[in-house]
Design a protein around this motif. Sequence first.
Motif, PDB file in Angstrom:
ATOM      1  N   CYS A 204       0.828  -1.204   0.000  1.00  0.00           N
ATOM      2  CA  CYS A 204       0.000   0.000   0.000  1.00  0.00           C
ATOM      3  C   CYS A 204       0.862   1.253   0.000  1.00  0.00           C
ATOM      4  O   CYS A 204       2.021   1.239   0.433  1.00  0.00           O
ATOM      5  CB  CYS A 204      -0.913   0.019   1.230  1.00  0.00           C
ATOM      6  SG  CYS A 204      -2.077  -1.342   1.321  1.00  0.00           S
ATOM      7  N   VAL A 205       0.271   2.339  -0.444  1.00  0.00           N
ATOM      8  CA  VAL A 205       0.924   3.645  -0.442  1.00  0.00           C
ATOM      9  C   VAL A 205       0.702   4.304   0.918  1.00  0.00           C
ATOM     10  O   VAL A 205      -0.426   4.337   1.430  1.00  0.00           O
ATOM     11  CB  VAL A 205       0.351   4.543  -1.551  1.00  0.00           C
ATOM     12  CG1 VAL A 205       1.059   5.903  -1.555  1.00  0.00           C
ATOM     13  CG2 VAL A 205       0.485   3.874  -2.906  1.00  0.00           C
ATOM     14  N   LEU A 206       1.774   4.822   1.515  1.00  0.00           N
ATOM     15  CA  LEU A 206       1.645   5.628   2.728  1.00  0.00           C
ATOM     16  C   LEU A 206       1.277   7.047   2.309  1.00  0.00           C
ATOM     17  O   LEU A 206       2.026   7.700   1.576  1.00  0.00           O
ATOM     18  CB  LEU A 206       2.962   5.627   3.508  1.00  0.00           C
ATOM     19  CG  LEU A 206       3.023   6.575   4.704  1.00  0.00           C
ATOM     20  CD1 LEU A 206       2.013   6.166   5.764  1.00  0.00           C
ATOM     21  CD2 LEU A 206       4.431   6.616   5.274  1.00  0.00           C
ATOM     22  N   ALA A 207       0.135   7.549   2.770  1.00  0.00           N
ATOM     23  CA  ALA A 207      -0.340   8.860   2.325  1.00  0.00           C
ATOM     24  C   ALA A 207      -0.578   9.830   3.473  1.00  0.00           C
ATOM     25  O   ALA A 207      -0.947  10.982   3.233  1.00  0.00           O
ATOM     26  CB  ALA A 207      -1.619   8.701   1.511  1.00  0.00           C
ATOM     27  N   LEU A 227      -3.396   4.414   4.675  1.00  0.00           N
ATOM     28  CA  LEU A 227      -3.012   3.594   3.530  1.00  0.00           C
ATOM     29  C   LEU A 227      -3.850   3.935   2.307  1.00  0.00           C
ATOM     30  O   LEU A 227      -5.037   4.247   2.416  1.00  0.00           O
ATOM     31  CB  LEU A 227      -3.203   2.111   3.860  1.00  0.00           C
ATOM     32  CG  LEU A 227      -2.558   1.622   5.151  1.00  0.00           C
ATOM     33  CD1 LEU A 227      -2.971   0.165   5.416  1.00  0.00           C
ATOM     34  CD2 LEU A 227      -1.042   1.751   5.092  1.00  0.00           C
ATOM     35  N   GLY A 228      -3.240   3.802   1.127  1.00  0.00           N
ATOM     36  CA  GLY A 228      -3.960   4.027  -0.116  1.00  0.00           C
ATOM     37  C   GLY A 228      -3.616   2.997  -1.174  1.00  0.00           C
ATOM     38  O   GLY A 228      -2.543   2.381  -1.141  1.00  0.00           O
ATOM     39  N   VAL A 241      -6.078   1.802   7.783  1.00  0.00           N
ATOM     40  CA  VAL A 241      -4.951   2.290   8.578  1.00  0.00           C
ATOM     41  C   VAL A 241      -4.168   1.128   9.164  1.00  0.00           C
ATOM     42  O   VAL A 241      -4.668   0.011   9.289  1.00  0.00           O
ATOM     43  CB  VAL A 241      -5.424   3.211   9.725  1.00  0.00           C
ATOM     44  CG1 VAL A 241      -6.147   4.436   9.187  1.00  0.00           C
ATOM     45  CG2 VAL A 241      -6.318   2.459  10.702  1.00  0.00           C
ATOM     46  N   VAL A 242      -2.923   1.431   9.528  1.00  0.00           N
ATOM     47  CA  VAL A 242      -2.060   0.518  10.264  1.00  0.00           C
ATOM     48  C   VAL A 242      -1.795   1.135  11.627  1.00  0.00           C
ATOM     49  O   VAL A 242      -1.501   2.328  11.724  1.00  0.00           O
ATOM     50  CB  VAL A 242      -0.725   0.287   9.520  1.00  0.00           C
ATOM     51  CG1 VAL A 242       0.333  -0.263  10.461  1.00  0.00           C
ATOM     52  CG2 VAL A 242      -0.915  -0.661   8.361  1.00  0.00           C
ATOM     53  N   GLY A 243      -1.933   0.342  12.673  1.00  0.00           N
ATOM     54  CA  GLY A 243      -1.651   0.840  14.020  1.00  0.00           C
ATOM     55  C   GLY A 243      -0.905  -0.209  14.825  1.00  0.00           C
ATOM     56  O   GLY A 243      -0.120  -0.971  14.279  1.00  0.00           O
ATOM     57  N   VAL A 307       6.132   2.972   0.145  1.00  0.00           N
ATOM     58  CA  VAL A 307       5.262   1.802   0.073  1.00  0.00           C
ATOM     59  C   VAL A 307       5.539   0.911   1.278  1.00  0.00           C
ATOM     60  O   VAL A 307       6.700   0.730   1.671  1.00  0.00           O
ATOM     61  CB  VAL A 307       5.496   1.017  -1.238  1.00  0.00           C
ATOM     62  CG1 VAL A 307       4.695  -0.284  -1.248  1.00  0.00           C
ATOM     63  CG2 VAL A 307       5.131   1.880  -2.441  1.00  0.00           C
ATOM     64  N   LEU A 308       4.493   0.377   1.866  1.00  0.00           N
ATOM     65  CA  LEU A 308       4.642  -0.577   2.954  1.00  0.00           C
ATOM     66  C   LEU A 308       3.766  -1.794   2.704  1.00  0.00           C
ATOM     67  O   LEU A 308       2.710  -1.700   2.081  1.00  0.00           O
ATOM     68  CB  LEU A 308       4.293   0.052   4.303  1.00  0.00           C
ATOM     69  CG  LEU A 308       2.858   0.537   4.546  1.00  0.00           C
ATOM     70  CD1 LEU A 308       2.591   0.606   6.053  1.00  0.00           C
ATOM     71  CD2 LEU A 308       2.630   1.912   3.933  1.00  0.00           C
ATOM     72  N   GLU A 309       4.226  -2.931   3.167  1.00  0.00           N
ATOM     73  CA  GLU A 309       3.460  -4.175   3.087  1.00  0.00           C
ATOM     74  C   GLU A 309       2.681  -4.344   4.380  1.00  0.00           C
ATOM     75  O   GLU A 309       3.232  -4.150   5.478  1.00  0.00           O
ATOM     76  CB  GLU A 309       4.392  -5.369   2.869  1.00  0.00           C
ATOM     77  CG  GLU A 309       3.666  -6.699   2.738  1.00  0.00           C
ATOM     78  CD  GLU A 309       4.620  -7.875   2.560  1.00  0.00           C
ATOM     79  OE1 GLU A 309       4.126  -9.018   2.492  1.00  0.00           O
ATOM     80  OE2 GLU A 309       5.842  -7.641   2.506  1.00  0.00           O
TER      81      GLU A 309
END
Length: 363
Positions: A204-207, A227-228, A241-243, A307-309
């Motif tokens: 995902c794209v970090l936005a 995330l996008g 989101v990632v938390g 970018v993050l997985e």
Amino acid sequence: MKLPVMPPVAPMLAKSVPTIPPGASYEPKWDGFRSLIFRDGDDVEFGSRNEKPMTRYFPELVEAVRAELPPRCVLDGEIVVATDAGLDFEALQQRVHPAVSRVTMLSEKTPASFIAFDLLALDDEDYTGRPFAERRAALANALAGARAPIHLTPTTTDLAVAERWFVELEGAHLDGVIAKPLDGTYQPDKRVMFKIKHVRTADCVLAGFRWHKTSTEAAPLVGSLLLGLYHDDGRLQHVGVVGAFTAKRRAELVEELAPLLLGEGDDHPWQEWASAEAHQGQRLPGNVSRWNATKDLSFVPLRPERVLEVKYEHMEGTRFRHLAHFVRWRDDRTPESCTYEQLEQPLTYALDDIVPGLGAKAG
């Protein structure tokens, strides 16, 4: 109300395991509101996982309980909203509203169903100390004549069938499979069942990010990452989101993300969401929480260059259904390569094929 098992009762819970265990009773994992029904004649109460009553939010189910269940009973199950496309958790969330007029309107517009899967009491008998196989048989007998919107969940002791359910039923927005020991007693608030859920990864794209609730100017902490994913037309869609970071990692992220902060005159794909009008009827990163109108959901926009997985369970529409989990940075990937095409698409499956009559009333 006077029953062998009295409210409030915390429901029995399940612990996550990676594979479906053999030698158990298996059933679909429904994606709704866990609820215990207490009925003593015309007195009906819907309990919840946090042991607070949910009765007022589902007047149509109160009437259904009076019409379809035994006069004195305590059942465990799930409240769901069914549509032609499967379960609709977002529509279910909308049912929890303080205004009586809106509760009444939604009870007609998006009526709920109750999926029963355990029996705690019947007449004057407490069933919590009996093995699940016996509780299930008594539940099936008690609900033999029940009609929609009250339903009995299907079960099987065939591991091959459970494995097929795990794959197929996701297409109706079900959450996975539950495994229950056949000789297990009902143990409130204990994780004595097993749940097997889908886990996948996506790049995902970090936005952007939100500040943590304990963040201060002197000790800033990142709360969650926004995330996008890109649509075919080039739009960057907010997907979740990632938390769940440690305090140490939250502090590190402040410095790590600083180079991505927007400069003077920089554009952002979500900049129009700063307008209050943009949030009407939509789930956008800066929107007000449905559960707490005073909660600040504003975010800090970042240049969408990293970018993050992440790990996720399944999609609901264009978004991750639950909180995603950080796996690693993917500096070998370009943001433009993060599209919906990478996501695994589950087979479609009709709710009516799982529980006859469940999806028939969708509208």
